[in-house]
Design a protein around this motif. Structure first.
Motif, short mmCIF file in Angstrom:
data_model
loop_
_atom_site.label_atom_id
_atom_site.label_comp_id
_atom_site.label_asym_id
_atom_site.label_seq_id
_atom_site.Cartn_x
_atom_site.Cartn_y
_atom_site.Cartn_z
N VAL A 182 1.30 0.68 -7.52
CA VAL A 182 1.81 -0.09 -6.38
C VAL A 182 1.83 -1.56 -6.75
O VAL A 182 0.86 -2.08 -7.31
CB VAL A 182 0.96 0.15 -5.12
CG1 VAL A 182 1.46 -0.67 -3.95
CG2 VAL A 182 0.94 1.63 -4.76
N TYR A 204 6.77 0.54 7.25
CA TYR A 204 6.69 1.38 6.06
C TYR A 204 7.99 2.12 5.82
O TYR A 204 8.84 2.24 6.71
CB TYR A 204 5.53 2.38 6.15
CG TYR A 204 5.68 3.42 7.24
CD1 TYR A 204 6.37 4.60 6.99
CD2 TYR A 204 5.12 3.22 8.49
CE1 TYR A 204 6.52 5.56 7.98
CE2 TYR A 204 5.25 4.17 9.48
CZ TYR A 204 5.96 5.34 9.22
OH TYR A 204 6.10 6.28 10.20
N ILE A 233 6.69 0.68 -5.28
CA ILE A 233 5.91 1.72 -5.96
C ILE A 233 6.75 2.30 -7.08
O ILE A 233 7.96 2.49 -6.93
CB ILE A 233 5.40 2.82 -5.00
CG1 ILE A 233 4.44 3.76 -5.74
CG2 ILE A 233 6.55 3.57 -4.36
CD1 ILE A 233 3.65 4.68 -4.83
N GLN A 259 9.35 5.87 4.14
CA GLN A 259 8.98 7.19 3.64
C GLN A 259 9.79 7.50 2.39
O GLN A 259 10.95 7.08 2.27
CB GLN A 259 9.23 8.25 4.70
CG GLN A 259 8.29 8.14 5.87
CD GLN A 259 8.46 9.27 6.86
OE1 GLN A 259 9.57 9.55 7.30
NE2 GLN A 259 7.36 9.93 7.19
N GLY A 301 5.54 10.57 0.51
CA GLY A 301 4.59 9.53 0.87
C GLY A 301 5.21 8.43 1.69
O GLY A 301 6.36 8.51 2.13
N LYS A 302 4.40 7.39 1.89
CA LYS A 302 4.82 6.20 2.62
C LYS A 302 4.43 4.97 1.82
O LYS A 302 3.38 4.95 1.17
CB LYS A 302 4.12 6.13 3.99
CG LYS A 302 4.54 7.23 4.93
CD LYS A 302 3.80 7.11 6.25
CE LYS A 302 4.19 8.23 7.19
NZ LYS A 302 3.46 8.15 8.46
N LEU A 303 5.29 3.97 1.90
CA LEU A 303 5.07 2.68 1.23
C LEU A 303 5.05 1.61 2.30
O LEU A 303 6.03 1.46 3.05
CB LEU A 303 6.19 2.43 0.22
CG LEU A 303 6.20 1.09 -0.50
CD1 LEU A 303 4.95 0.93 -1.37
CD2 LEU A 303 7.47 0.96 -1.35
N TRP A 304 3.94 0.87 2.40
CA TRP A 304 3.78 -0.17 3.42
C TRP A 304 3.96 -1.56 2.82
O TRP A 304 3.40 -1.86 1.76
CB TRP A 304 2.38 -0.13 4.03
CG TRP A 304 2.18 0.93 5.04
CD1 TRP A 304 2.35 0.81 6.39
CD2 TRP A 304 1.73 2.27 4.82
NE1 TRP A 304 2.04 2.00 7.01
CE2 TRP A 304 1.65 2.91 6.06
CE3 TRP A 304 1.39 2.99 3.67
CZ2 TRP A 304 1.26 4.23 6.20
CZ3 TRP A 304 0.99 4.29 3.81
CH2 TRP A 304 0.92 4.90 5.06
N LYS A 353 0.85 -1.19 0.00
CA LYS A 353 0.00 0.00 0.00
C LYS A 353 0.88 1.24 0.00
O LYS A 353 1.97 1.24 0.59
CB LYS A 353 -0.88 -0.02 1.26
CG LYS A 353 -1.70 1.23 1.49
CD LYS A 353 -2.56 1.11 2.73
CE LYS A 353 -1.99 1.91 3.86
NZ LYS A 353 -2.91 2.01 5.00
N ALA A 354 0.40 2.30 -0.65
CA ALA A 354 1.11 3.58 -0.63
C ALA A 354 0.10 4.72 -0.60
O ALA A 354 -1.00 4.62 -1.13
CB ALA A 354 2.01 3.71 -1.85
N LYS A 355 0.49 5.79 0.06
CA LYS A 355 -0.29 7.03 0.02
C LYS A 355 0.67 8.18 0.31
O LYS A 355 1.77 7.97 0.82
CB LYS A 355 -1.46 7.01 0.99
CG LYS A 355 -1.11 7.03 2.45
CD LYS A 355 -2.40 7.05 3.27
CE LYS A 355 -2.10 7.15 4.75
NZ LYS A 355 -3.34 7.29 5.54
#
Length: 175
Positions: A144, A127, A98, A129, A79-82, A58-60
């Motif tokens: 993603v 996650y 991502i 950053q 953003g952050k990538l989980w 997931k990313a946002k």
């Protein structure tokens, strides 16, 4: 999304004056507000969350686009990538991934640059950053996926999502 409070107040005052039949006064302040509103093409906003097709990555984040003139801008993406895959590598677990692609102003619409920016994070439940800039960009998209620990090929990708598209009225670009 940024909106000029002065523009909203100026438009409301002009509308009110016209509604009651009073001519709007033309002042330097009104003229500068109107020209600033038509020249403004800046955009900012949150994007995501976007997911891999299996929902194990997931990313946002946030995008901020600032224009110098019609086709000169700086785009700042954070953003952050989980990584949500708790399986081990031996069990088939993968890392979060991502990929961002951009279209520059001199390219045709949807003619994407061959260079791209990507991030990978291996750390189930955590996650990473990220933060980067691009310049003179008309469109930015993100996808993603998951990727193996030592792989170069992403798998289980979600679809491409617009983070910014100057050709779409939703992003407030005014040529």
């Amino acid at each position: 999304m940024r909106r000029s409070v002065r523009t909203v107040i100026g438009l409301a005052a002009t509308t009110a004056a016209l509604a009651v039949g009073v001519p709007a006064l033309s002042t330097a302040a009104n003229a500068s507000t109107a020209s600033a509103a038509s020249a403004s093409s800046d955009y900012d906003g949150y994007w995501g969350p976007y997911w891999s097709s299996n929902h194990l990555a997931k990313a946002k984040g946030y995008i901020d686009v600032n224009y110098d003139d019609d086709e000169s801008n700086s785009v700042h993406i954070t953003g952050k990538l989980w990584d949500l895959d708790h399986r081990t590598e031996d069990e088939g677990g993968k890392c979060a991934y991502i990929k961002f692609r951009v279209q520059n102003w001199e390219d045709e619409e949807d003619d994407w640059s061959s260079s791209f920016k990507s991030y990978k994070y291996c750390g189930a439940g955590g996650y990473k950053q990220f933060n980067f800039y691009r310049y003179d960009v008309a469109q930015v998209q993100a996808k993603v996926c998951q990727i193996g620990l030592n792989s170069s090929y992403p798998v289980k990708c979600g679809s491409w999502h617009d983070l910014y598209n100057a050709y779409d009225d939703d992003y407030d670009y005014e040529a």
